[in-house]
Design an enzyme around this catalytic site. Structure first.
Site, PDB file in Angstrom:
ATOM      1  N   ALA A   1      -3.406  48.515  30.561  1.00 45.79           N
ATOM      2  CA  ALA A   1      -3.497  47.908  31.886  1.00 45.79           C
ATOM      3  C   ALA A   1      -4.182  46.555  31.772  1.00 45.79           C
ATOM      4  O   ALA A   1      -4.397  46.046  30.666  1.00 45.79           O
ATOM      5  CB  ALA A   1      -4.251  48.836  32.827  1.00 45.79           C
ATOM      6  N   ASN A   2      -4.539  45.958  32.885  1.00 46.23           N
ATOM      7  CA  ASN A   2      -5.280  44.698  32.879  1.00 46.23           C
ATOM      8  C   ASN A   2      -6.220  44.678  34.076  1.00 46.23           C
ATOM      9  O   ASN A   2      -6.258  45.616  34.856  1.00 46.23           O
ATOM     10  CB  ASN A   2      -4.312  43.507  32.893  1.00 46.23           C
ATOM     11  CG  ASN A   2      -3.472  43.493  34.142  1.00 46.23           C
ATOM     12  OD1 ASN A   2      -3.978  43.301  35.246  1.00 46.23           O
ATOM     13  ND2 ASN A   2      -2.182  43.730  33.993  1.00 46.23           N
TER      14      ASN A   2
END
Ligand code: CTP
Ligand code: CA
Length: 225
Positions: free
Chosen positions: A33-34
């Site tokens: 993810a980020n």
């Protein structure tokens, strides 16, 4: 409740906004993810709806309530996001505010297990579709305005100009992310178009959103129709 006829500068327009991160599975229990919170994208969807637009918000996993008066499509991966955008088109305006994962993993069907003595597993990455560039490259289905974001830690304006040209979009909203804007309530935005750069002061994300929506209304009028 009866729907009041939409009024406002974007009445009669359909606006698609992508927001939040994407999650790319590694196996059934893990993902990449980020740091995107989705705050800016959700604020833009809210502002566009307030301006009278019909808004489709295609959102990755976020901890935010659904904006009022907005059609929300929840997705996890970049490929799901592209499919949801595809299904929502046509639109007058596309705003790519999502932090789309650039790569996905050749995901394992079963949970990857540690085995004594084995070296750590290598992740084989595959490039994800570029949703913004894909939408901007449509023929008859291309929204009249296609707007992207550029989050950079260095050479902000040069990278933003490069994205404007490379992705064939009408406007890039450039943000310096070297200074803790992720999850924050504020943004320092630079609007990059073929005409030049307009830099805004540090503003709340809601204020950035309403100014951007006002700008979109002006640009739509200028391009006539
Ligand atoms: N974007 C997208 N789909 C992708 C990657 C990016 O739609 N697979 C969109 C983002 O929503 C944003 C713009 O493209 O509006 C720029 O995203 P960014 O990550 O800054 O650009 P990249 O081309 O991925 O370049 P890099 O990450 O190497 O800076
Ligand atoms: Ca990227």
């Amino acid at each position: 409740t009866a729907l009041a006829p939409a009024s406002g500068p974007l009445a009669g327009r359909h606006v698609i906004v992508t927001s939040g991160p994407t999650h790319e599975p590694i196996d059934p229990v893990r993902y990449i993810a980020n740091r995107s919170s989705g705050k800016q994208g959700h604020a833009i969807a809210t502002a566009a709806a307030r301006a009278g637009a019909r808004v489709t918000l295609v959102s990755g996993p976020v901890n935010l309530p659904d904006p009022a008066g907005v059609e929300v499509r929840r997705v996890e991966t970049a490929r799901e996001m592209l499919a949801a955008v595809d299904a929502a088109l046509p639109a007058d305006v596309f705003i790519g505010a999502a932090a789309v994962a650039d790569w996905r993993v050749e995901a394992a069907g079963d949970k990857i297990k540690k085995k004594k003595g084995d070296s750590p597993p290598a992740l084989a990455l595959v490039e994800n579709p570029d949703i913004l560039a894909d939408v901007a490259a449509r023929g008859r289905e291309r929204p009249r305005l296609v707007i992207g974001f550029a989050a950079e830690t260095e050479n902000l304006l040069a990278h933003a100009r490069d994205k404007l040209v490379r992705k064939r979009v009408d406007l890039i909203v450039a943000n310096d992310v070297g200074s803790g804007v992720f999850g924050a309530g504020e943004n320092e935005a630079h609007l990059v178009t073929a005409e030049g750069v307009e830099s805004w002061p540090r503003l709340g994300k809601d204020e950035v959103a309403s100014r951007l929506v006002a700008r979109i209304a002006t640009m739509l009028e200028a391009s006539a129709g």
